[in-house]
Motif scaffolding. Sequence first.
Motif, PDB file in Angstrom:
ATOM      1  N   CYS A  96       0.899  -1.257   0.047  1.00  0.00           N
ATOM      2  CA  CYS A  96      -0.009  -0.033   0.169  1.00  0.00           C
ATOM      3  C   CYS A  96       0.809   1.208   0.085  1.00  0.00           C
ATOM      4  CB  CYS A  96      -0.917   0.091   1.124  1.00  0.00           C
ATOM      5  SG  CYS A  96      -0.195  -0.004   2.808  1.00  0.00           S
ATOM      6  N   GLN A  97       0.428   2.204  -0.306  1.00  0.00           N
ATOM      7  CA  GLN A  97       0.987   3.560  -0.156  1.00  0.00           C
ATOM      8  C   GLN A  97       0.209   4.735   0.708  1.00  0.00           C
ATOM      9  OE1 GLN A  97       0.158   2.607  -3.480  1.00  0.00           O
ATOM     10  NE2 GLN A  97       2.039   1.473  -3.750  1.00  0.00           N
ATOM     11  N   PRO A  98       0.823   5.296   1.424  1.00  0.00           N
ATOM     12  CA  PRO A  98       0.390   6.430   2.247  1.00  0.00           C
ATOM     13  C   PRO A  98      -0.182   7.418   1.359  1.00  0.00           C
ATOM     14  CG  PRO A  98       2.553   6.275   2.671  1.00  0.00           C
ATOM     15  CD  PRO A  98       2.337   5.347   1.857  1.00  0.00           C
ATOM     16  N   ASP A  99      -1.387   8.194   1.753  1.00  0.00           N
ATOM     17  CA  ASP A  99      -1.774   9.402   1.139  1.00  0.00           C
ATOM     18  C   ASP A  99      -0.751  10.505   1.479  1.00  0.00           C
ATOM     19  OD1 ASP A  99      -3.536  11.133   0.069  1.00  0.00           O
ATOM     20  OD2 ASP A  99      -4.191  11.987   1.898  1.00  0.00           O
ATOM     21  N   ALA A 100      -0.384  11.210   0.187  1.00  0.00           N
ATOM     22  CA  ALA A 100       0.644  12.196   0.258  1.00  0.00           C
ATOM     23  C   ALA A 100       0.596  13.230   1.107  1.00  0.00           C
ATOM     24  CB  ALA A 100       1.094  12.842  -1.225  1.00  0.00           C
ATOM     25  N   ASP A 101      -0.786  13.947   1.151  1.00  0.00           N
ATOM     26  CA  ASP A 101      -1.027  14.752   2.069  1.00  0.00           C
ATOM     27  C   ASP A 101      -0.848  14.477   3.792  1.00  0.00           C
ATOM     28  OD1 ASP A 101      -1.748  16.445   0.166  1.00  0.00           O
ATOM     29  OD2 ASP A 101      -3.694  15.926   0.229  1.00  0.00           O
ATOM     30  N   VAL A 161       1.097  12.003   4.781  1.00  0.00           N
ATOM     31  CA  VAL A 161       2.618  11.903   5.183  1.00  0.00           C
ATOM     32  C   VAL A 161       3.120  13.369   5.465  1.00  0.00           C
ATOM     33  CG1 VAL A 161       4.748  11.358   3.668  1.00  0.00           C
ATOM     34  CG2 VAL A 161       2.825   9.964   3.707  1.00  0.00           C
ATOM     35  N   ALA A 162       2.867  14.280   4.826  1.00  0.00           N
ATOM     36  CA  ALA A 162       3.274  15.748   4.979  1.00  0.00           C
ATOM     37  C   ALA A 162       2.782  16.170   6.151  1.00  0.00           C
ATOM     38  CB  ALA A 162       2.911  16.787   3.692  1.00  0.00           C
ATOM     39  N   ALA A 163       1.729  16.010   6.915  1.00  0.00           N
ATOM     40  CA  ALA A 163       1.069  16.287   8.024  1.00  0.00           C
ATOM     41  C   ALA A 163       1.723  15.415   9.039  1.00  0.00           C
ATOM     42  CB  ALA A 163      -0.571  16.144   7.940  1.00  0.00           C
ATOM     43  N   ALA A 164       2.117  14.288   8.816  1.00  0.00           N
ATOM     44  CA  ALA A 164       2.977  13.647   9.861  1.00  0.00           C
ATOM     45  C   ALA A 164       3.901  14.167  10.078  1.00  0.00           C
ATOM     46  CB  ALA A 164       2.665  12.086   9.477  1.00  0.00           C
ATOM     47  N   ALA A 165       4.764  14.484   9.043  1.00  0.00           N
ATOM     48  CA  ALA A 165       6.200  14.854   9.110  1.00  0.00           C
ATOM     49  C   ALA A 165       6.266  16.234   9.795  1.00  0.00           C
ATOM     50  CB  ALA A 165       6.597  15.076   7.604  1.00  0.00           C
ATOM     51  N   ALA A 166       5.132  17.108   9.411  1.00  0.00           N
ATOM     52  CA  ALA A 166       5.005  18.528  10.151  1.00  0.00           C
ATOM     53  C   ALA A 166       4.795  18.225  11.571  1.00  0.00           C
ATOM     54  CB  ALA A 166       4.052  19.184   9.420  1.00  0.00           C
ATOM     55  N   ARG A 167       3.971  17.422  11.991  1.00  0.00           N
ATOM     56  CA  ARG A 167       3.823  16.757  13.418  1.00  0.00           C
ATOM     57  C   ARG A 167       5.004  16.441  14.301  1.00  0.00           C
ATOM     58  NH1 ARG A 167      -1.221  14.591  11.734  1.00  0.00           N
ATOM     59  NH2 ARG A 167      -0.084  12.593  11.510  1.00  0.00           N
ATOM     60  N   PRO A 185      11.859  13.529   7.168  1.00  0.00           N
ATOM     61  CA  PRO A 185      10.356  13.593   7.126  1.00  0.00           C
ATOM     62  C   PRO A 185       9.816  11.797   7.272  1.00  0.00           C
ATOM     63  CG  PRO A 185      10.850  14.213   4.850  1.00  0.00           C
ATOM     64  CD  PRO A 185      11.954  14.386   5.714  1.00  0.00           C
ATOM     65  N   ALA A 186      10.746  11.194   6.718  1.00  0.00           N
ATOM     66  CA  ALA A 186      10.481   9.917   6.825  1.00  0.00           C
ATOM     67  C   ALA A 186      10.537   9.268   7.995  1.00  0.00           C
ATOM     68  CB  ALA A 186      11.743   9.091   5.792  1.00  0.00           C
ATOM     69  N   SER A 187      11.312   9.738   9.154  1.00  0.00           N
ATOM     70  CA  SER A 187      11.254   9.317  10.402  1.00  0.00           C
ATOM     71  C   SER A 187       9.817   9.575  11.210  1.00  0.00           C
ATOM     72  CB  SER A 187      12.560   9.384  10.998  1.00  0.00           C
ATOM     73  OG  SER A 187      12.652  10.672  11.214  1.00  0.00           O
ATOM     74  N   SER A 188       8.886   9.322  11.113  1.00  0.00           N
ATOM     75  CA  SER A 188       7.722   9.688  11.850  1.00  0.00           C
ATOM     76  C   SER A 188       7.279   8.789  12.715  1.00  0.00           C
ATOM     77  CB  SER A 188       6.644  10.604  10.967  1.00  0.00           C
ATOM     78  OG  SER A 188       5.845   9.551  10.140  1.00  0.00           O
ATOM     79  N   SER A 189       7.116   9.166  14.183  1.00  0.00           N
ATOM     80  CA  SER A 189       6.530   8.020  14.897  1.00  0.00           C
ATOM     81  C   SER A 189       5.078   7.645  14.750  1.00  0.00           C
ATOM     82  CB  SER A 189       6.827   8.512  16.315  1.00  0.00           C
ATOM     83  OG  SER A 189       6.045   9.728  16.392  1.00  0.00           O
ATOM     84  N   GLY A 190       4.206   8.664  14.517  1.00  0.00           N
ATOM     85  CA  GLY A 190       2.820   8.527  14.392  1.00  0.00           C
ATOM     86  C   GLY A 190       2.505   7.840  12.945  1.00  0.00           C
ATOM     87  N   GLY A 191       3.368   8.336  11.961  1.00  0.00           N
ATOM     88  CA  GLY A 191       3.073   7.641  10.629  1.00  0.00           C
ATOM     89  C   GLY A 191       1.661   8.127  10.111  1.00  0.00           C
ATOM     90  N   PRO A 192       1.524   7.717   8.694  1.00  0.00           N
ATOM     91  CA  PRO A 192       0.331   8.166   8.057  1.00  0.00           C
ATOM     92  C   PRO A 192      -0.886   7.443   8.750  1.00  0.00           C
ATOM     93  CG  PRO A 192       2.008   6.969   6.599  1.00  0.00           C
ATOM     94  CD  PRO A 192       2.530   7.263   7.872  1.00  0.00           C
ATOM     95  N   ARG A 193      -2.168   7.863   8.226  1.00  0.00           N
ATOM     96  CA  ARG A 193      -3.025   7.136   8.733  1.00  0.00           C
ATOM     97  C   ARG A 193      -4.176   6.940   7.653  1.00  0.00           C
ATOM     98  NH1 ARG A 193      -5.037  11.452  13.164  1.00  0.00           N
ATOM     99  NH2 ARG A 193      -4.330  12.770  11.799  1.00  0.00           N
TER     100      ARG A 193
END
Length: 187
Positions: free
Chosen positions: A53-58, A60-66, A136-144
């Motif tokens: 699967c692929q995460p939603d691009a928006d 991923v960006a939001a998770a990286a910002a968080r 941005p790739a190392s996000s703990s929450g990750g995409p949803r």
Amino acid sequence: MSLQNVFHHRRVAEGSAKACWICNKPSTSVLVTPDNKDFFYICVGHLQDSKFCQPDADEVAAAAARKRKEQLDREVEAVKKEYEEKQKRKLEKRKEQKKDKDKDKYSKKQDDEDDKRDEKAKDDKILELSMSKDDPASSSGGPRIYSLNKSFYQMRLDRIRNAEIAKRNRERLKNPASFPSVPSGDP
């Protein structure tokens, strides 16, 4: 039966863990469609697999910002704490010097200059931290939000279609009017 290829990642309690759809290991992660028509348990490792699967691009960006904001907040707190500790040490040093009565004007000016330098250093460090880049790739929450790859999505559609066909067949078998009638004529 229009099922969109959009799945939301949800977590369930440890006691509610069920077998992963791919590897059958117990998992607490669930992918659910927004309209709750389809869901399946999946391991977190499979969610990171680009062939599944692929995460939603928006998202991923939001998770990286968080993640970046959380990291900056932690670093700013550390700098503030360090600064406060320095100020406490200086205050203790001043109290000791007051007890010593042989303090002159020169040392007082030097203390004021030290305070200004420390405050400037603190501000510079905070600015530097806010300007630094984060991975941005190392996000703990990750995409949803995820979308399945074509073959896995087709498997989900086939599963839903087969379940509907089986349900329709069970209903037909329960209804006696769907069976042919006994012939009434002589042989």
